[in-house]
Design a protein around this motif. Structure first.
Motif, PDB file in Angstrom:
ATOM      1  N   TYR A 449       8.571  30.510 -11.288  1.00 38.79           N
ATOM      2  CA  TYR A 449       9.663  30.844 -10.376  1.00 38.79           C
ATOM      3  C   TYR A 449      10.627  31.777 -11.105  1.00 38.79           C
ATOM      4  O   TYR A 449      10.682  31.803 -12.333  1.00 38.79           O
ATOM      5  CB  TYR A 449      10.383  29.594  -9.861  1.00 38.79           C
ATOM      6  CG  TYR A 449      10.882  28.655 -10.928  1.00 38.79           C
ATOM      7  CD1 TYR A 449      12.149  28.802 -11.501  1.00 38.79           C
ATOM      8  CD2 TYR A 449      10.101  27.594 -11.374  1.00 38.79           C
ATOM      9  CE1 TYR A 449      12.607  27.938 -12.478  1.00 38.79           C
ATOM     10  CE2 TYR A 449      10.547  26.717 -12.359  1.00 38.79           C
ATOM     11  CZ  TYR A 449      11.802  26.897 -12.899  1.00 38.79           C
ATOM     12  OH  TYR A 449      12.248  26.031 -13.874  1.00 38.79           O
ATOM     13  N   GLU A 450      11.368  32.579 -10.327  1.00 40.83           N
ATOM     14  CA  GLU A 450      12.273  33.573 -10.895  1.00 40.83           C
ATOM     15  C   GLU A 450      13.671  32.963 -11.034  1.00 40.83           C
ATOM     16  O   GLU A 450      14.246  32.534 -10.049  1.00 40.83           O
ATOM     17  CB  GLU A 450      12.323  34.805  -9.991  1.00 40.83           C
ATOM     18  CG  GLU A 450      10.969  35.496  -9.842  1.00 40.83           C
ATOM     19  CD  GLU A 450      10.986  36.573  -8.777  1.00 40.83           C
ATOM     20  OE1 GLU A 450      12.069  36.787  -8.169  1.00 40.83           O
ATOM     21  OE2 GLU A 450       9.932  37.174  -8.533  1.00 40.83           O
ATOM     22  N   TYR A 451      14.175  32.924 -12.260  1.00 41.34           N
ATOM     23  CA  TYR A 451      15.447  32.244 -12.483  1.00 41.34           C
ATOM     24  C   TYR A 451      16.501  33.100 -13.171  1.00 41.34           C
ATOM     25  O   TYR A 451      17.645  32.655 -13.356  1.00 41.34           O
ATOM     26  CB  TYR A 451      15.213  30.986 -13.321  1.00 41.34           C
ATOM     27  CG  TYR A 451      14.640  31.243 -14.696  1.00 41.34           C
ATOM     28  CD1 TYR A 451      15.461  31.568 -15.762  1.00 41.34           C
ATOM     29  CD2 TYR A 451      13.278  31.160 -14.934  1.00 41.34           C
ATOM     30  CE1 TYR A 451      14.951  31.802 -17.027  1.00 41.34           C
ATOM     31  CE2 TYR A 451      12.752  31.386 -16.190  1.00 41.34           C
ATOM     32  CZ  TYR A 451      13.588  31.707 -17.237  1.00 41.34           C
ATOM     33  OH  TYR A 451      13.067  31.939 -18.485  1.00 41.34           O
ATOM     34  N   GLU A 452      16.176  34.335 -13.521  1.00 43.94           N
ATOM     35  CA  GLU A 452      17.110  35.150 -14.290  1.00 43.94           C
ATOM     36  C   GLU A 452      18.443  35.361 -13.568  1.00 43.94           C
ATOM     37  O   GLU A 452      19.500  35.383 -14.189  1.00 43.94           O
ATOM     38  CB  GLU A 452      16.479  36.518 -14.606  1.00 43.94           C
ATOM     39  CG  GLU A 452      15.385  36.455 -15.666  1.00 43.94           C
ATOM     40  CD  GLU A 452      15.918  36.015 -17.022  1.00 43.94           C
ATOM     41  OE1 GLU A 452      17.126  36.151 -17.281  1.00 43.94           O
ATOM     42  OE2 GLU A 452      15.115  35.516 -17.833  1.00 43.94           O
ATOM     43  N   ASN A 453      18.414  35.537 -12.243  1.00 43.71           N
ATOM     44  CA  ASN A 453      19.642  35.773 -11.486  1.00 43.71           C
ATOM     45  C   ASN A 453      20.014  34.586 -10.608  1.00 43.71           C
ATOM     46  O   ASN A 453      20.670  34.740  -9.580  1.00 43.71           O
ATOM     47  CB  ASN A 453      19.482  37.024 -10.605  1.00 43.71           C
ATOM     48  CG  ASN A 453      19.362  38.283 -11.431  1.00 43.71           C
ATOM     49  OD1 ASN A 453      20.102  38.478 -12.397  1.00 43.71           O
ATOM     50  ND2 ASN A 453      18.422  39.148 -11.079  1.00 43.71           N
TER      51      ASN A 453
END
Length: 794
Positions: A449-453
């Protein structure tokens, strides 16, 4: 005593290198002793409870499709039923952990945080702590009363008994402080600051939660056996109780076997595979560091044997025997050991914050315990080793050396000591590189899953209308790309439920239930839908469910699914139940999403997952930024604080949470970094002492070679040849030890960096380069000196 006085007087005597000896030994002791204290601390968990060897936790054990799993939780009624049914059990209790709650005092409106559990009235009879105020048994028998720890009472201040507060996660429920217990030690598996009486449970959860026998497995159950009770007998009694309420035939029909296991509380923590692995590696690190420090001390002492030969010979001329020489060296070692320990103590307390952060415990817990006896024993062994070996060699100095120059040409023992130090340096440096690579891999890996932002806030205790308002208001902010809610965060521990099919009683497997998600959840998380579609949104009651790839693969294996899974119906325990009929409604699979990681690489939950849709906003608010930065976080935090002025709600970056999951790995990496640097430094100090000794011993030989036309590099090569003969095999051996140690350490991770051979070679080459550079620099000055200066006294 005379030898000790002489040793004190000789501390600053020229040529003894006493400062160097004390500093290198003191620094080694500072780190080595702290590491040993940490290992002992980890092995001492829960041993402070009286009769700890008779206190056990009950764990549930489930065998399904040949796979055996145990779980350190039970249902609420398990402990009491066991006490009533099995005569070998003296007493039983349970706690219901509820995480860290924020409480608001009703009189001052000040907020305090504390780890909270629900506890039985007999909790302190099983796991006693000194009661400072109140009657614990009476308090924990009374609904809506609590006991708090001395730590929390100190924060609140004043006479806390009778004061009331409200948990932010459970508004409207007023709790009264009825007593204070002494804070639970740091080496306890279960630490808590607030104990809510068990009769209060119906106000916070389902009324039958604390009495049911199966399901809602969230309780930690304890039993205490009579002195002569047999654990196998108790387990046999437990199995009979299971069969009485859930027959083997019924278990077989549902596709699994259910039983209980017992675990002594003093063994639970230290028997954990990760704790065992960490203790083994920290012990190895401490041994390498302390052994290197001791070897370096011995090397420096013995390197002065030429300059001190006349002194020892004169002592022998006046009748000193071998035991007197040994006593003299032991006296020196004792004085140096005391001063080194003082230096170690100064360093430990000077860097107290760093030490406590690295090892995850306070200095008092690490050093001021029974483990201090072990530390004294280690210091005693180092003292004996540092005094007896040099004493043995000094006692062999001949009396004739008082009348003629003494030359010690045998360097085997010196090189052997350096060999050991180089092994330790190569071992720790190589370990450090791989541990650092694994840590960087984990914190930067893609978990699916994408969590950077991405950031989140916990909205427990906030009603659904206010949560909906928060979603709408935050969507208007320019920094925000999208907002949604979910019940379960991917890095948090997931509750389990079981999967069955309509018309079948068989429970196929246990899933990590993600419960409800809001609009656009999968898109915001960047989790791709690989089959079917996402939820139909903005409907009040949804009978749709989404599952991950693991779920489909498992159902194909166990239920024989071979075609498209979209449109298939499944039953999930705890979902779709009718309170009147007790029947559960099926859910239809509308889509399949790609697997994503639950938990961390170090403790990954590999169960399949499912999720449901809910129009009503759930307890975790997810905020996706266009570009997450400090200014954007601050702006959104201000907006959240304005929306919920009476709640302590914090916006947390996913990136920070991901890094925090690997704190133990980072702490171990930093421990190896500090230990490795100090070990290499100590080894280099010993190397400098050795080369200085050799240069002084061979100074006239160097001068003759220079007069005869030898170049500086040729002189340096003479010394490099000796060092490289021991450094190369030592570094290779250290790399081999590191290979096995790193393999052992990486067993805890589901994903790991490859142990590439070229990195081992690179690490060895780097250590070798440092060693040879030190030799070159140390010899270069003498090789360049005017040879007349060395020959004029001949």
């Amino acid at each position: 005593m005379k030898n000790i006085i002489i040793a004190f007087r000789s501390l600053f005597k020229k040529g003894r290198h006493n400062i160097m000896k004390i500093v290198s030994l003191g620094v080694g002791l500072a780190v080595g002793l702290v590491l040993i204290a940490k290992v002992y601390f980890e092995q001492s968990y829960d041993s402070f409870y009286p009769d700890a060897d008779r206190i056990f936790q009950i764990w549930e054990c489930v065998e399904r499709d040949g796979e055996l799993k145990d779980w350190g939780r039970t249902s609420g009624g398990t402990a009491g039923l066991m006490k009533e049914s099995i005569p070998e059990i003296e007493m039983a209790t349970r706690i219901n952990p509820y995480g860290t709650w924020t409480f608001t005092m009703t009189d001052t409106q000040l907020k305090y945080k504390g780890k909270t559990v629900f506890g039985d009235s007999c909790l302190f009879e099983m796991l006693p702590r000194p009661i400072l105020l109140g009657n614990a048994k009476e308090v924990l028998s009374t609904p809506m009363q609590v006991m708090i720890s001395s730590r929390m009472a100190k924060k609140i201040g004043g006479n806390v008994v009778g004061k009331t507060f409200v948990a932010d996660d459970a508004p409207g429920r007023v709790l009264t402080i009825g007593g204070v217990f002494e804070e639970i030690p740091e080496n306890a598996s279960d630490r808590y600051d607030v104990i809510i009486s068990m009769p209060s449970s119906p106000q916070f959860m389902r009324a039958e939660s604390h009495t049911n026998l199966f399901g809602n497995d969230r309780y930690i159950s304890y039993i205490k056996l009579y002195t002569k009770a047999s654990v196998p007998t108790v387990l046999e009694g437990m199995l009979k109780i299971v069969y009485k309420h859930f027959s083997p035939e019924e278990q077989a029909k549902q596709g699994y076997k259910f039983s209980y296991t017992l675990h002594a509380i003093s063994d639970i923590h230290k028997d954990d595979a990760q704790v065992k692995r960490m203790a083994w590696l920290l012990s190895l690190l401490a041994f390498a560091l302390l052994f290197t420090a001791m070897m370096n001390y011995i090397l420096i002492v013995i390197s002065g044997i030429v300059s001190r030969s006349k002194e020892v010979a004169v002592h022998k001329c006046y009748g000193a025997a071998g035991k007197n020489i040994n006593g003299m060296m032991l006296g020196e070692a004792f004085v140096h050991m005391i001063l080194s320990l003082v230096l170690a103590a100064i360093l430990i307390f000077a860097f107290r914050g760093t030490v406590e952060e690295l090892l995850g415990a306070s200095l008092e817990a690490l050093l001021l315990s029974k483990g201090s006896l072990i530390l004294l024993l280690v210091c005693g062994l180092i003292f004996l080793g540092s005094g007896l070996m040099p004493g043995y060699l000094y006692a062999r100095i001949p009396v004739a050396s008082a009348f003629r120059n003494f030359r010690e040409n045998k360097r085997v023992w010196k090189l052997a000591l350096l060999f050991v130090q180089f092994i330790a340096a190569g071992f720790l440096f190589t370990m450090l590189i791989f541990i650092g690579r694994q840590y960087n891999y984990m914190v930067n890996d893609n978990p699916g899953y994408e969590y950077e932002n991405l950031a989140y806030s916990e909205l427990a205790g906030v009603d659904s209308t206010a949560r909906r308002k928060a979603v709408d208001e935050l969507m208007r902010l320019p920094e925000v790309a999208a907002v949604t809610t979910c019940y379960q965060l991917p890095f948090a521990v997931s509750s389990g439920n079981n999967i069955t099919l309509p018309g079948s009683d068989r429970e196929y497997f246990n899933i990590a239930d993600q419960y409800s998600v809001g609009n656009g959840y999968l898109k915001i998380m960047g989790i791709p839908v690989i089959q079917g579609r996402s939820f139909t949104e903005n409907i009040t009651n949804s009978n749709e469910v989404m599952v991950d790839r693991r779920f489909v693969e498992k159902m194909k294996l166990l239920a024989g699914w071979t075609d498209d899974v979209i449109g298939k119906a499944i039953l999930v325990t705890e979902h779709g139940g009718d309170e009147l009929t007790g029947q559960r409604s099926p859910f239809t699979i509308c889509g399949v999403y790609e697997n994503f990681r639950l938990g961390s690489i170090a403790s990954q939950d590999e169960r399949p997952t499912v999720m449901f849709y809910s129009k009503t906003p759930s307890y975790n608010l997810l905020v996706k930024f266009h570009n997450l930065d400090a200014r954007g976080m601050e702006h959104v935090q201000k907006e959240i604080s304005a929306l919920f002025p009476n709640n302590d709600i914090t916006l947390n970056a996913f990136r920070t949470e991901i890094k925090d999951m690997y704190d133990e790995s980072r702490q171990f990496r930093d421990s190896v970094l500090i230990g490795g640097c100090i070990t290499l430094l100590i080894a280099l100090i010993g190397l400098i002492g050795y080369t200085n000794d050799e240069v002084n011993r061979r100074r006239k030989e160097i001068a003759v070679r220079r007069v005869s036309g030898a170049e500086v590099m040729e002189i340096i090569k003479l010394f490099l040849r000796d060092i490289i003969r021991i450094a190369l095999p030592a570094v290779i051996l250290g790399g081999c030890f590191a290979f096995f140690a790193v393999q052992k350490w990486m067993e805890q991770f589901t994903e790991k960096v490859p142990l590439a051979w070229y990195i081992f070679i690179g690490c060895g080459a780097a250590v070798l380069l440092v060693i040879l550079s030190v030799v070159c620099l140390n010899v270069h000055h003498t090789a360049n000196d005017n040879p007349v200066n060395s020959l004029k006294n001949e």
